[in-house]
Design a protein around this motif. Sequence first.
Motif, mmCIF file in Angstrom:
data_model
loop_
_atom_site.group_PDB
_atom_site.id
_atom_site.type_symbol
_atom_site.label_atom_id
_atom_site.label_comp_id
_atom_site.label_asym_id
_atom_site.label_seq_id
_atom_site.Cartn_x
_atom_site.Cartn_y
_atom_site.Cartn_z
ATOM 1 N N THR A 92 -6.744 -26.170 52.153
ATOM 2 C CA THR A 92 -7.414 -24.875 52.230
ATOM 3 C C THR A 92 -8.845 -24.986 51.740
ATOM 4 O OG1 THR A 92 -5.283 -23.815 51.786
ATOM 5 C CG2 THR A 92 -7.248 -22.440 51.581
ATOM 6 N N ARG A 241 -14.978 -12.821 66.049
ATOM 7 C CA ARG A 241 -15.310 -12.800 64.624
ATOM 8 C C ARG A 241 -16.822 -12.803 64.444
ATOM 9 N NH1 ARG A 241 -11.282 -14.679 60.953
ATOM 10 N NH2 ARG A 241 -9.306 -14.907 62.035
ATOM 11 N N GLN A 249 -16.752 -11.566 56.366
ATOM 12 C CA GLN A 249 -16.348 -11.821 57.741
ATOM 13 C C GLN A 249 -15.803 -10.534 58.351
ATOM 14 O OE1 GLN A 249 -13.872 -15.348 58.302
ATOM 15 N NE2 GLN A 249 -14.421 -16.083 56.265
ATOM 16 N N LEU A 269 -12.821 -8.517 56.916
ATOM 17 C CA LEU A 269 -11.683 -9.355 56.566
ATOM 18 C C LEU A 269 -11.736 -9.774 55.106
ATOM 19 C CD1 LEU A 269 -11.571 -11.817 59.619
ATOM 20 C CD2 LEU A 269 -10.036 -9.901 59.164
ATOM 21 N N VAL A 271 -9.723 -12.702 53.206
ATOM 22 C CA VAL A 271 -8.878 -13.807 53.657
ATOM 23 C C VAL A 271 -8.136 -14.455 52.494
ATOM 24 C CG1 VAL A 271 -8.805 -15.994 54.905
ATOM 25 C CG2 VAL A 271 -10.479 -14.248 55.554
ATOM 26 N N ASP A 273 -5.009 -16.127 53.511
ATOM 27 C CA ASP A 273 -4.456 -17.255 54.260
ATOM 28 C C ASP A 273 -4.841 -17.059 55.721
ATOM 29 O OD1 ASP A 273 -2.851 -19.236 55.489
ATOM 30 O OD2 ASP A 273 -1.334 -19.054 53.923
ATOM 31 N N ARG A 274 -5.720 -17.925 56.226
ATOM 32 C CA ARG A 274 -6.290 -17.770 57.572
ATOM 33 C C ARG A 274 -5.328 -18.181 58.682
ATOM 34 N NH1 ARG A 274 -7.489 -17.549 62.079
ATOM 35 N NH2 ARG A 274 -9.413 -18.063 63.167
ATOM 36 N N ALA A 277 -3.335 -15.915 61.653
ATOM 37 C CA ALA A 277 -3.862 -14.551 61.772
ATOM 38 C C ALA A 277 -3.965 -14.112 63.231
ATOM 39 C CB ALA A 277 -5.219 -14.455 61.089
ATOM 40 N N VAL A 307 -5.885 -8.176 60.887
ATOM 41 C CA VAL A 307 -6.562 -8.040 59.591
ATOM 42 C C VAL A 307 -5.558 -8.235 58.460
ATOM 43 C CG1 VAL A 307 -7.743 -6.415 58.062
ATOM 44 C CG2 VAL A 307 -8.419 -6.579 60.463
ATOM 45 N N HIS A 310 -4.254 -11.750 57.623
ATOM 46 C CA HIS A 310 -5.123 -12.564 56.769
ATOM 47 C C HIS A 310 -4.802 -12.383 55.281
ATOM 48 C CE1 HIS A 310 -7.675 -12.678 60.406
ATOM 49 N NE2 HIS A 310 -8.271 -13.719 59.869
ATOM 50 N N THR A 311 -4.063 -11.329 54.960
ATOM 51 C CA THR A 311 -3.888 -10.964 53.547
ATOM 52 C C THR A 311 -2.549 -11.401 52.974
ATOM 53 O OG1 THR A 311 -2.867 -8.800 53.996
ATOM 54 C CG2 THR A 311 -5.282 -8.896 53.986
ATOM 55 N N ASP A 315 1.969 -18.628 57.341
ATOM 56 C CA ASP A 315 1.500 -18.446 58.711
ATOM 57 C C ASP A 315 2.072 -17.203 59.366
ATOM 58 O OD1 ASP A 315 0.666 -20.962 58.014
ATOM 59 O OD2 ASP A 315 1.373 -21.948 59.825
#
Length: 337
Positions: A92, A241, A249, A269, A271, A273-274, A277, A307, A310-311, A315
């Motif tokens: 990460t 994006r 972002q 956003l 973030v 964990d990207r 998403a 959105v 991402h939170t 995955d």
Amino acid sequence: MKVLALGEVMMRLMVPDHKLLSQSEDLKYIFSGTGVNILSGLYQMGYETYLASKLPNNNVGYAASAYLRKLGVKDDYINFGGDYIGIYFLETGFGPRATEVTYMNRQNSAFCQSSIEDYNFDEILQDVDAVHICGISLALNDNTRKLSINLAKKAYEKNIKVFFDFNYRPSLWGDKDYSFARIQYEEILKYCTVVFAGYKDARLILGMEPDKDEKEENISRNVLLKMRSKYNIQTICGTNRRIQSSEHQYIKGYLIDHKGYHESSEYELKVLDRIGAGDGFAAGIIYSILENLDRSEALEFATCSAVLAHTTYGDSPVVGKKSIYRLMKKDKTDIFR
């Protein structure tokens, strides 16, 4: 509603605390995959979800299957055989350092070694309302290419909606060039109802070029409009994006249908964990189309789903409709009791 996805289940090995692999002696693992992620999101939205795949016939495969069930994904159509599962290592990023993914063992995985004979698609497709197929399955090898195209054709013949995500990954195509990839994508597009694709997909893979003297701000939109027309696709969707910095972002969703090009509101956003998403957006679109939401609400719903994806850790989207609609209504309550 019953949704089926075809795809590989992968083991994600993540280095904790934003460390590099060379810095850590510990790894955390979960199971993932595009189909897994999308079905997880749709389960949270109230759908019955099934994955068609193959897992190794050992404790790793059984653990993966148990993990899917915990996400609400039914494993009735998962075969067991072979010894290996695909793996990816996740390092990460932090600040200006980008997140890095390293794939391992994919060609030897049970899914990549599976064949059409492992799946009775006529039986599997009974009472299914929608099918999702990922472009990664076109990239892996001849086995998975045949599986993907065969399933798309079968679903099309049964008037089942086919959702297809381009999800082009250059590293997975090996020595195959764009011209080879184009053949595979053009074949499967014959059967697709809704396609998740962007400007680069249309231009690099399908060779769609902008018109001469096209204004820069219109190039992406108009190329995708041309793609929809040429391949007779009902709907094309995706996200754009805008990145000001690693801390700032923003994201917008877009949808192209017979009434033209539509965009959602822009959302900031945050973030955690990207990875995965985009699958949150796809789950939102699938839900919206199956529920016949108007295109404006569908776009807002899908973009808010992305959105929120991402939170959450991991995955797979695990946020339900209630949270998505709260965000759509701009409810900024920080705790619900």
